[in-house]
Design a protein around this motif. Structure first.
Motif, PDB file in Angstrom:
ATOM      1  N   THR A 171     -28.192  55.836   0.337  1.00  0.00           N
ATOM      2  CA  THR A 171     -27.459  55.556  -0.888  1.00  0.00           C
ATOM      3  C   THR A 171     -27.874  56.545  -1.968  1.00  0.00           C
ATOM      4  OG1 THR A 171     -29.124  54.051  -1.781  1.00  0.00           O
ATOM      5  CG2 THR A 171     -27.430  53.096  -0.326  1.00  0.00           C
ATOM      6  N   VAL A 172     -27.151  56.535  -3.070  1.00  0.00           N
ATOM      7  CA  VAL A 172     -27.490  57.396  -4.199  1.00  0.00           C
ATOM      8  C   VAL A 172     -28.912  57.107  -4.671  1.00  0.00           C
ATOM      9  CG1 VAL A 172     -27.009  57.766  -6.656  1.00  0.00           C
ATOM     10  CG2 VAL A 172     -25.135  57.808  -4.992  1.00  0.00           C
ATOM     11  N   GLU A 173     -29.244  55.833  -4.834  1.00  0.00           N
ATOM     12  CA  GLU A 173     -30.588  55.487  -5.288  1.00  0.00           C
ATOM     13  C   GLU A 173     -31.644  55.957  -4.291  1.00  0.00           C
ATOM     14  OE1 GLU A 173     -32.811  51.521  -6.964  1.00  0.00           O
ATOM     15  OE2 GLU A 173     -32.105  51.500  -4.880  1.00  0.00           O
ATOM     16  N   GLN A 174     -31.392  55.773  -3.014  1.00  0.00           N
ATOM     17  CA  GLN A 174     -32.354  56.197  -2.001  1.00  0.00           C
ATOM     18  C   GLN A 174     -32.548  57.706  -1.995  1.00  0.00           C
ATOM     19  OE1 GLN A 174     -30.419  54.373   1.352  1.00  0.00           O
ATOM     20  NE2 GLN A 174     -31.716  52.528   1.298  1.00  0.00           N
ATOM     21  N   ASP A 193     -24.042  53.200 -12.575  1.00  0.00           N
ATOM     22  CA  ASP A 193     -23.369  52.189 -11.757  1.00  0.00           C
ATOM     23  C   ASP A 193     -23.081  52.661 -10.344  1.00  0.00           C
ATOM     24  OD1 ASP A 193     -21.562  54.117 -12.534  1.00  0.00           O
ATOM     25  OD2 ASP A 193     -19.887  52.715 -12.795  1.00  0.00           O
ATOM     26  N   LYS A 194     -23.671  53.785  -9.930  1.00  0.00           N
ATOM     27  CA  LYS A 194     -23.350  54.373  -8.617  1.00  0.00           C
ATOM     28  C   LYS A 194     -24.519  54.323  -7.644  1.00  0.00           C
ATOM     29  CE  LYS A 194     -19.177  55.971  -9.750  1.00  0.00           C
ATOM     30  NZ  LYS A 194     -19.059  55.410 -11.108  1.00  0.00           N
ATOM     31  N   GLY A 195     -25.580  53.602  -7.975  1.00  0.00           N
ATOM     32  CA  GLY A 195     -26.791  53.632  -7.161  1.00  0.00           C
ATOM     33  C   GLY A 195     -26.618  53.194  -5.727  1.00  0.00           C
ATOM     34  N   ARG A 196     -25.671  52.290  -5.454  1.00  0.00           N
ATOM     35  CA  ARG A 196     -25.510  51.763  -4.104  1.00  0.00           C
ATOM     36  C   ARG A 196     -24.453  52.506  -3.295  1.00  0.00           C
ATOM     37  NH1 ARG A 196     -26.059  45.134  -4.600  1.00  0.00           N
ATOM     38  NH2 ARG A 196     -28.133  45.129  -5.591  1.00  0.00           N
ATOM     39  N   ARG A 197     -23.845  53.476  -3.871  1.00  0.00           N
ATOM     40  CA  ARG A 197     -22.823  54.240  -3.148  1.00  0.00           C
ATOM     41  C   ARG A 197     -23.470  55.323  -2.285  1.00  0.00           C
ATOM     42  NH1 ARG A 197     -17.348  55.009  -6.750  1.00  0.00           N
ATOM     43  NH2 ARG A 197     -17.181  52.843  -7.467  1.00  0.00           N
ATOM     44  N   ARG A 198     -22.697  55.843  -1.334  1.00  0.00           N
ATOM     45  CA  ARG A 198     -23.134  56.950  -0.491  1.00  0.00           C
ATOM     46  C   ARG A 198     -22.622  58.255  -1.101  1.00  0.00           C
ATOM     47  NH1 ARG A 198     -26.728  54.351   2.980  1.00  0.00           N
ATOM     48  NH2 ARG A 198     -25.763  52.415   3.730  1.00  0.00           N
ATOM     49  N   PRO A 199     -23.304  59.364  -0.838  1.00  0.00           N
ATOM     50  CA  PRO A 199     -22.846  60.651  -1.375  1.00  0.00           C
ATOM     51  C   PRO A 199     -21.390  60.956  -1.047  1.00  0.00           C
ATOM     52  CG  PRO A 199     -25.051  60.880  -0.510  1.00  0.00           C
ATOM     53  CD  PRO A 199     -24.600  59.490  -0.140  1.00  0.00           C
ATOM     54  N   GLY A 200     -20.941  60.591   0.158  1.00  0.00           N
ATOM     55  CA  GLY A 200     -19.572  60.871   0.563  1.00  0.00           C
ATOM     56  C   GLY A 200     -18.532  60.146  -0.258  1.00  0.00           C
ATOM     57  N   GLN A 201     -18.951  59.139  -1.025  1.00  0.00           N
ATOM     58  CA  GLN A 201     -18.035  58.401  -1.877  1.00  0.00           C
ATOM     59  C   GLN A 201     -17.943  58.993  -3.282  1.00  0.00           C
ATOM     60  OE1 GLN A 201     -20.199  54.600  -1.041  1.00  0.00           O
ATOM     61  NE2 GLN A 201     -18.167  53.803  -0.535  1.00  0.00           N
ATOM     62  N   LEU A 202     -18.656  60.070  -3.511  1.00  0.00           N
ATOM     63  CA  LEU A 202     -18.713  60.687  -4.827  1.00  0.00           C
ATOM     64  C   LEU A 202     -18.021  62.041  -4.832  1.00  0.00           C
ATOM     65  CD1 LEU A 202     -22.470  60.023  -5.733  1.00  0.00           C
ATOM     66  CD2 LEU A 202     -20.493  58.531  -6.156  1.00  0.00           C
ATOM     67  N   SER A 203     -17.609  62.479  -6.017  1.00  0.00           N
ATOM     68  CA  SER A 203     -17.061  63.823  -6.177  1.00  0.00           C
ATOM     69  C   SER A 203     -18.193  64.848  -6.116  1.00  0.00           C
ATOM     70  CB  SER A 203     -16.339  63.933  -7.517  1.00  0.00           C
ATOM     71  OG  SER A 203     -17.281  63.843  -8.590  1.00  0.00           O
ATOM     72  N   GLY A 226     -19.069  66.997  -8.400  1.00  0.00           N
ATOM     73  CA  GLY A 226     -19.828  66.957  -9.638  1.00  0.00           C
ATOM     74  C   GLY A 226     -20.787  65.782  -9.688  1.00  0.00           C
ATOM     75  N   GLN A 227     -20.344  64.623  -9.177  1.00  0.00           N
ATOM     76  CA  GLN A 227     -21.219  63.453  -9.154  1.00  0.00           C
ATOM     77  C   GLN A 227     -22.380  63.658  -8.194  1.00  0.00           C
ATOM     78  OE1 GLN A 227     -18.163  60.557  -8.203  1.00  0.00           O
ATOM     79  NE2 GLN A 227     -18.240  59.691 -10.266  1.00  0.00           N
ATOM     80  N   GLN A 228     -22.108  64.316  -7.062  1.00  0.00           N
ATOM     81  CA  GLN A 228     -23.201  64.590  -6.124  1.00  0.00           C
ATOM     82  C   GLN A 228     -24.243  65.517  -6.749  1.00  0.00           C
ATOM     83  OE1 GLN A 228     -22.270  65.241  -1.878  1.00  0.00           O
ATOM     84  NE2 GLN A 228     -20.125  64.867  -2.405  1.00  0.00           N
ATOM     85  N   GLN A 229     -23.799  66.499  -7.539  1.00  0.00           N
ATOM     86  CA  GLN A 229     -24.767  67.379  -8.192  1.00  0.00           C
ATOM     87  C   GLN A 229     -25.547  66.622  -9.262  1.00  0.00           C
ATOM     88  OE1 GLN A 229     -26.586  69.642  -7.402  1.00  0.00           O
ATOM     89  NE2 GLN A 229     -25.541  71.596  -7.783  1.00  0.00           N
ATOM     90  N   ARG A 230     -24.920  65.625  -9.890  1.00  0.00           N
ATOM     91  CA  ARG A 230     -25.640  64.773 -10.835  1.00  0.00           C
ATOM     92  C   ARG A 230     -26.746  63.990 -10.119  1.00  0.00           C
ATOM     93  NH1 ARG A 230     -22.896  63.189 -15.800  1.00  0.00           N
ATOM     94  NH2 ARG A 230     -21.073  64.517 -16.130  1.00  0.00           N
TER      95      ARG A 230
END
Length: 281
Positions: free
Chosen positions: A129-132, A161-171, A173-177
């Motif tokens: 996940t993003v948090e992990q 609010d994106k901590g539980r999402r997976r990188p593949g669910q992000l844009s 720019g969000q992945q670089q964040r």
């Protein structure tokens, strides 16, 4: 349309220029310090001199961009400064600690706890996940994950609010964040960024560069960024120019247009660097 850095009223004064080290200044006062760093690949007539005696001292809480023509030594500079490659000669200090002769195990531990990295390709683990992903440096260092700190840095980069999402669910720019949050979570001595906006569109790139700028101004982070983009370099406190493995010029707080002009005028020197500050370090 190029990216432009906007300075806010009351912004802190610029940090002391690199290479102007007072005689009484201790190494710990610098976030990054290279002295006579050389990196040679191969031997004899086929030897490639990627770095030729680089002298550099960068203050804490500063943002430095490194530019230069293809083959100028930018990547080798970053790798040697970050302990990812060992120089042939000279010394490297990070946060006052000399890493030049450090054993691989200690060097790996230092990178995990005291350095942050942001790459063009994000380098997130898709199964986490993003948090992990953000907490990964802590886990690799054998420390207990600090979920509050992860939540804090994710909020700082606009992903609270994106901590539980997976990188593949992000844009992209969000992945670089997420990558920036991961780099900041251990409060490192230095964040090394290698073309962090190279895979992003202009608008998203401006947002990412603004985050790096905010990390310096608001969190006291030290950022060293290799980039080919003058508009990205304009976000930095200073831009250093490499050519033929040597620092040949420097601009302080320059605009993208001025940086572009300097890059156009830059020629590969035949021998020693022309930048006088390098010799005076």
């Amino acid at each position: 349309m190029g990216l432009r850095r906007k300075r806010q009223r009351g912004e802190r004064s610029a940090p002391p220029a690199p290479e102007q080290r007072a005689p009484h200044t201790a190494p710990a006062d610098w976030a990054v310090e290279l002295r006579g760093v050389r990196r040679q690949y191969g031997r004899g007539t086929r030897a490639v001199h990627a770095l030729r005696g680089v002298d550099l001292a960068l203050p804490r809480g500063s943002f430095t961009a490194v530019m230069g023509p293809s083959g100028s030594g930018k990547s080798t500079f970053l790798q040697c400064a970050a302990g990812l490659d060992r120089p042939t000669g000279g010394t490297v200090h990070l946060g006052g600690t000399e890493i030049t002769g450090m054993g691989e195990n200690k060097l790996t531990a230092l990178r995990r706890t005291r350095l942050g990295f942001v790459f063009q390709a994000f380098n997130l683990l898709p199964s986490l996940t993003v948090e992990q992903n953000v907490l990964l440096p802590m886990r690799l260092a054998g420390h207990r994950p600090d979920h509050r700190k992860a939540a804090d840095v994710l909020a700082r980069v606009g992903l609270g609010d994106k901590g539980r999402r997976r990188p593949g669910q992000l844009s992209g720019g969000q992945q670089q964040r997420v990558a920036i949050a991961r780099a900041l979570v251990t409060e490192p001595d230095v964040v090394f960024a290698d073309e962090p906006t190279g895979a992003l569109d202009t608008t998203t790139a401006a947002e990412i560069l603004g985050l790096l700028r905010s990390a310096v101004d608001g969190m006291g982070a030290t950022v060293v960024m290799v980039t080919h983009d003058p508009a990205a370099a304009a976000y930095a406190d200073r831009t250093l120019f490499l050519a033929d493995g040597a620092i040949v010029d420097r601009l302080e707080g320059a605009s993208a247009a001025l940086i572009t002009d300097r890059m156009r005028a830059l020629t590969v020197p035949a021998a020693a660097p022309t930048y006088a500050g390098a010799a005076a370090a």
